[in-house]
Structure formats: C-alpha cells, structure tokens
Design a protein around this motif. Structure first.
Motif, short mmCIF file in Angstrom:
data_model
loop_
_atom_site.label_atom_id
_atom_site.label_comp_id
_atom_site.label_asym_id
_atom_site.label_seq_id
_atom_site.Cartn_x
_atom_site.Cartn_y
_atom_site.Cartn_z
N ALA A 91 0.83 -1.21 0.00
CA ALA A 91 0.00 0.00 0.00
C ALA A 91 0.85 1.25 0.00
N THR A 92 0.39 2.26 -0.70
CA THR A 92 1.08 3.53 -0.72
C THR A 92 0.79 4.33 0.53
N LYS A 140 -1.70 1.76 -5.26
CA LYS A 140 -1.88 1.08 -3.98
C LYS A 140 -0.83 0.00 -3.78
N GLN A 141 -0.43 -0.66 -4.86
CA GLN A 141 0.62 -1.67 -4.76
C GLN A 141 1.94 -1.22 -5.37
N TYR A 164 -4.55 5.88 -9.14
CA TYR A 164 -4.59 5.64 -7.69
C TYR A 164 -4.74 4.15 -7.39
N ARG A 165 -5.51 3.45 -8.19
CA ARG A 165 -5.65 2.01 -7.97
C ARG A 165 -4.31 1.31 -8.18
#
Length: 386
Positions: free
Chosen positions: A182-183, A218-219, A214-215
C-alpha cells in the motif's frame, strides 16, 4: 613507497602485508570495520575501502567507471571519518583508497572522494565516492562483472498508446514497478491557505484516468512519481475559486498541474493545465490519458536505479542517441520545456529542448543491461551506469 607506487594487481596476502601499511599507516593503530560487505580500514595516514568484485546493488562496491558506493548502516568511526570535512581529498584531508577483491588477487583502483552521503539519525546509510581517475572499461568489467540480463519490462504497451490508453498505462506501470504494498500519504506541495479540500464524495467525480492511477499506486507507490508527484487522493485540493482540481506538483513547488473541476461530473478525458504559480496556465498537448503515460515515463526514468546522462547534445547527437530506441507516439510533454520519449525494453529516455538547438537527455533503466544499446555511442557522459 607511496600510494602511486602500489601495483594495480596484487596477490591478496601481499596486499595485506606489504601495501595496507602504505595506504593507511601503522596497521596496529588502524581500525577495521565492515559496511555493506566492504572492509573499511581507518588509519592515521588514510582510509582504505576493500569491496568484492560483484554487481549487487544492495552491497558496497564499484557502481560505474567513475563511482564506488558504500552501503550502510556504517559504524560510528566510519561515519565520522567519511563525513569529516573537507570531503574532497586535498592537502588537508586524509586520502580514501579503493580496492577490490577479485579471486586470489586484489585490484587497487586508486583514490576517491566523497561526492554524496546520506545519513539517518547521524548514521551513514549511503555514500557515493568518485574516483580521481575513472576506470577503463576492461578494468571496470573485472571489478564489477556484468550480471546476466534480467527479465526486462517489455514494450507491448506501446501498441495501445493511441488506442486504449488506460491499458497502455496499466501495462507500463505494472511492468516497470514491482508490487510492494500500500502507498503512504505524501505532502501536498501546496500550502493549506492556497487550496480548498474536496467534499467527501469527490472520488466519484475524478476522471477515470486519475482513479486508475490511484488504484495502481496502492501496490506500486512509485507510480505517483519520484521527482514530481501526483498528489495522493487524500491530498487533492481545488484552487481557491473551486474551479480547478490541483492533482500534480513539481518537487520544489515551482509549478503544478490541474484539471477542470466540474460538480456535475468529470469529462471523460479532460485537458490538463500546467501552471507556474504567478503565470497564466498553459494546456498540455495531450489530454489526461496521454499525459498520465508521459508523466509515468518521465518519473520512471528519473527514479531509475541505473542512469545514462549525456552532457548537452546537438540535434545530430540526439539522432544517434535515439536511433536504437522507439519513439513514443505522443505530442510533446511539459510546455515549459517540450519533451519527447524513447523506449527500449527496461529503458526510458526523455529528450527536452527549450530552443530547438541544444538538447538535454536523461535515460533510466530497470537493469544495467538495458543500457547496452547506448554503450558504444560516441557521447560525452555526465554519468553512465552501463
């Protein structure tokens, strides 16, 4: 005997017995420490750093023909010695010697000086040392043996750049950045009194391209940038009039990017506006879908571990530099200094010019081997990690 008389190749036992005292002084009073796999000897006459002949980025060693790296955390005496001013070796500072173990021999590479150092809580974590005399290619290959090529990110995404740009963006980002988790949040880069927070239901009003980024972030947090930044979603703000969504900022806050903020819902692929704080906004040539590809290419090259940085180029030199690469079919990025992108597997090059006569170029790669197409070009390099 002086350091200038130390042979280039020395059997390891002879190096320890005969030459270490020449380089650091009385070995009985020298301290010996280990930092990132390197032995560091601190003596009254100098510092000696001995690394292994390998090409492992996480360990201390030779990085390129002009630079060695010491990877911390370093013991306190090493930190104090290397960070004691003046950094560059001269008559008032102790010399720093670099040597490399290669099988049964030690290769003496000469002296170096600290060009950059990072610390955490007073502990040296990374140290770049510039050789006083750059290494010849044959010697470089001995002390930093090339690793076999890794699986390099491919170029399948290029076929989608002027078709399904969302697919192109996803393929590039997932190929370039390994999934890490996660960011985390990041500073907005804008002062709180210059912008207004978004309402709680703002996510549904963001354009598809921004929501997709943004999706992915996240990784893969690097997708939001390393030099400049796409603001994390919680940091998004509108301008004081509530008309523009500020979503990207330059690393020192000198300029920013924004989108029209429409309460009735976003455009499918809105215009991106570039603006210095005290100037009129200028439209980027590509709308958001193309802009995000360009932003991602620029930041991937800027944040890469392996770099190739030529000095100022002429138009003919740019032609030679880009000949083995593929041009990304998009209009120029960044109206301040129009920029084009060229790629190869695992490599992104951007070329910029403000006057159309002299050019700046920057190449970044995911692996040292990806720089091979550029290695034989007759250019003057500021830095070349291949």
């Amino acid at each position: 005997m002086t350091a200038a008389q130390v042979p280039a190749v020395i059997p390891a036992p002879a190096f320890e017995e005969q030459y270490v005292p020449t380089l650091v002084g009385d070995p009985m009073t020298a301290g010996r420490f280990t930092t990132g796999g390197a032995d560091v000897l601190l003596g009254p006459a100098g510092t000696l750093i001995i690394t292994d002949a390998d090409d492992e980025p996480a360990r201390s060693g030779v990085w390129n023909a002009e630079e060695a790296r010491l990877v911390g955390p370093a013991p306190t005496p090493v930190t104090e010695r290397l960070l004691e001013p003046p950094w560059r070796a001269d008559h008032s500072s102790l010399p720093i010697h670099i040597a490399v173990r290669a099988g049964a021999d030690v290769l003496y590479l000469g002296t170096a000086w600290v060009s950059q150092a990072d610390t955490t809580n007073g502990v040296l974590t990374d140290c770049e040392l510039r050789f006083d005399t750059p290494l010849a290619r044959e010697l470089l290959d001995r002390v930093r043996p090339p690793r076999p090529p890794a699986d390099l990110p491919g170029l399948a995404w290029l076929a989608q750049v002027n078709g399904d740009r969302a697919a192109a963006l996803e393929q590039f980002i997932t190929g370039w950045y390994p999934a890490t988790g996660a960011t985390s949040g990041a500073p907005s880069g804008l002062t709180s009194d210059a912008t207004e927070p978004l309402p709680d239901d703002s996510a549904s009003r963001l354009p598809d391209g921004l929501r997709q980024l943004y999706r992915l972030a996240k990784q893969r947090p690097g997708a939001l940038g390393t030099q400049n930044r796409i603001l994390p979603e919680p940091n998004l703000r509108t301008d004081p009039l509530g008309e523009m969504l500020v979503f990207g900022v330059e690393n020192q806050g000198g300029f920013f990017w924004s989108l029209p903020w429409d309460l009735d819902g976003p455009e499918a692929d809105p215009t991106v506006w570039f603006r210095e704080f005290d100037e009129q906004p200028i439209a980027e040539q590509e709308p958001l879908g193309g802009f995000l590809i360009q932003f991602s290419l620029f930041e991937a090259s800027m944040g890469a571990d392996y770099l190739a940085l030529p000095r100022k180029l002429t138009a003919s030199q740019v032609d030679r530099l880009t000949q083995p690469l593929t041009r990304v079919p998009l209009r120029p990025f960044w109206p301040w200094v129009p920029t084009h992108f060229y790629v190869a597997p695992g490599l992104v090059l951007h070329v910029s010019s403000s006057d159309g006569e002299t050019f700046d170029a920057w190449a970044g790669a995911t692996h040292r081997s990806a720089l091979t197409p550029l290695s034989d070009l007759p250019l003057d390099w500021n830095r070349f990690d291949g």
